[in-house]
Design an enzyme around this catalytic site. Structure first.
Site, short mmCIF file in Angstrom:
data_model
loop_
_atom_site.label_atom_id
_atom_site.label_comp_id
_atom_site.label_asym_id
_atom_site.label_seq_id
_atom_site.Cartn_x
_atom_site.Cartn_y
_atom_site.Cartn_z
N GLU A 1 -41.38 23.28 -66.71
CA GLU A 1 -40.96 22.95 -65.34
C GLU A 1 -40.62 24.20 -64.53
O GLU A 1 -40.48 25.29 -65.09
CB GLU A 1 -39.76 22.00 -65.37
CG GLU A 1 -38.54 22.59 -66.06
CD GLU A 1 -37.23 22.10 -65.48
OE1 GLU A 1 -37.06 22.14 -64.25
OE2 GLU A 1 -36.36 21.70 -66.28
N LYS B 1 -36.26 21.60 -54.15
CA LYS B 1 -36.12 21.02 -55.49
C LYS B 1 -36.79 19.65 -55.45
O LYS B 1 -36.35 18.76 -54.74
CB LYS B 1 -34.63 20.92 -55.84
CG LYS B 1 -34.36 20.29 -57.19
CD LYS B 1 -32.87 20.31 -57.49
CE LYS B 1 -32.50 19.27 -58.54
NZ LYS B 1 -31.04 19.13 -58.68
N ASP C 1 -24.18 8.92 -59.05
CA ASP C 1 -25.07 10.05 -59.29
C ASP C 1 -25.66 9.98 -60.70
O ASP C 1 -25.03 10.37 -61.68
CB ASP C 1 -24.31 11.37 -59.07
CG ASP C 1 -25.24 12.57 -59.04
OD1 ASP C 1 -26.45 12.40 -59.36
OD2 ASP C 1 -24.78 13.67 -58.68
N SER D 1 -29.32 10.96 -62.60
CA SER D 1 -30.56 11.70 -62.36
C SER D 1 -31.79 10.81 -62.48
O SER D 1 -31.88 9.98 -63.40
CB SER D 1 -30.68 12.86 -63.35
OG SER D 1 -31.92 13.50 -63.18
N ALA D 2 -32.75 11.05 -61.59
CA ALA D 2 -34.05 10.35 -61.68
C ALA D 2 -34.80 10.72 -62.96
O ALA D 2 -35.74 10.02 -63.34
CB ALA D 2 -34.89 10.68 -60.45
N ASP D 3 -34.38 11.80 -63.62
CA ASP D 3 -35.01 12.16 -64.90
C ASP D 3 -34.94 11.00 -65.89
O ASP D 3 -35.85 10.79 -66.70
CB ASP D 3 -34.28 13.36 -65.55
CG ASP D 3 -34.45 14.66 -64.78
OD1 ASP D 3 -35.22 14.69 -63.80
OD2 ASP D 3 -33.79 15.64 -65.18
N LYS E 1 -25.98 18.92 -70.59
CA LYS E 1 -24.73 19.68 -70.45
C LYS E 1 -23.56 18.73 -70.30
O LYS E 1 -23.71 17.65 -69.74
CB LYS E 1 -24.79 20.50 -69.16
CG LYS E 1 -25.73 21.63 -69.21
CD LYS E 1 -25.35 22.62 -68.12
CE LYS E 1 -26.17 23.87 -68.25
NZ LYS E 1 -27.50 23.67 -67.69
#
Ligand code: PSU
Ligand code: MN
Length: 309
Positions: free
Chosen positions: A28, A92, A144, A146-148, A165
């Protein structure tokens, strides 16, 4: 009618690898443009590609430059993505950003979600990164997430990473992945890693001892016609693990500062990463670099094994 091919530029190396069915490892670009300072980001991106080549696979670093998806980058393109003076024009890019970035001919660094999507479009099955995004602490209030994580549940790509993390809520991240059917395989470990640390206190779903174990699992998954991706969790090598007290202290300070400064949305992760690196005077950066390199190594082993008859 517009076709995806009109938006993609392959490097010669990647084009040749796809034509000849060679093992490929996607990499990435958000870690280059928004995850590490210059010149470490440039040096690391180059080093990652070398590790993949040294282990008999072909690196495909993915980014968007002037509205084109580049799959496989030239050195000058990696340099463009690395330089601090270009940071403001390099967006981003996650899943939701792709149509506008391509349609309006912008440039952007791809997150785990966007890199997975693009890899999948062209049939690249293995991807190495540092850490994935996840469920943020207090997501019950901020929403919040993540779309990951949703990408992992939908897109057939394996992500080799060092867990997440503890700027995130690791327990909630694992619950979310479980709900969405994303399995986590520990590479020679039963502990889910916490990026800078080898053990988050949580367990992986299954241990794989080697690339062949992984291949057997993927064969079964394919037979089951299961959609979605999987995580191979690979802890940072012992010698580069950071002192837990030091990192936890830095994370707490960074989280507080981000709250005080009202940082939200896609700025949250880059803000925390650079704060942590400053607070630890670069110690966290060294750990970060070494764990990504180790992930590129393991991803290469997996990609090579998957292509063996
Ligand atoms: N986690 C890290 N380092 C990173 C990222 C996440 O430890 O560089 C990057 C990855 O590109 C990841 C993205 O896909 O941040 C997630 O951003 P967000 O939390 O805004 O979805
Ligand atoms: Mn987010």
């Amino acid at each position: 009618m517009s076709k995806i091919s009109q938006y993609i530029k392959f490097s010669n190396e990647v084009k040749n690898a796809l034509q000849n069915n060679l093992p490929i490892v996607a990499l990435e670009s958000t870690i280059i443009s928004h995850g590490m300072p210059y010149p470490n980001n440039y040096q690391t991106a180059i080093r990652l590609e070398k590790i993949v080549r040294d282990n008999k696979a072909v690196p495909a670093t993915i980014a968007i430059i002037n509205g084109y998806i580049h799959i496989g980058l030239e050195e000058h393109e990696i340099e463009y993505l690395s330089k601090p003076e270009n940071k403001s024009e390099i967006k981003k890019v996650s899943r939701k950003d792709l149509p506008a970035i391509l349609g309006l001919k912008f440039s952007g660094a791809t997150t785990v979600a966007a890199t997975m999507m693009i890899a999948n479009l062209v049939g690249i099955r293995v991807f190495a990164t540092g850490g994935i995004g996840g469920v943020h602490r207090e997501a019950q209030i901020t929403m919040d997430i993540s779309a990951d994580l949703l990408e992992l549940s939908n897109t057939n790509v394996t992500v080799v990473c060092s867990g997440v993390k503890s700027i995130l809520d690791i327990g909630l991240t694992l619950e979310y992945l479980e709900t969405h059917g994303v399995p986590i395989y520990g590479y020679q470990t039963e502990k889910f890693p916490a990026f800078y640390l080898r053990d988050s206190g949580f367990k992986v779903d299954y241990v794989i001892e080697n690339a062949l174990d992984f291949k057997k699992i993927i064969e079964a998954k394919t037979a089951l016609k299961l959609k979605g991706g999987q995580i191979v969790a690979n802890p940072v090598p012992f010698e580069f693990e950071i002192n837990p007290e030091k990192i936890n202290n830095a994370i707490n300070i960074a989280l507080n500062e981000s709250k005080m400064a009202n940082i939200t949305g896609k700025q949250v992760t880059p803000f925390l990463l650079s704060k942590i690196s400053n607070i630890t005077s670069g110690d966290s950066l060294l750990t970060n670099i070494e764990l990504v390199c180790n992930n590129a190594y393991v991803a290469s082993l997996l990609a090579v094994e998957l292509k063996k008859n």
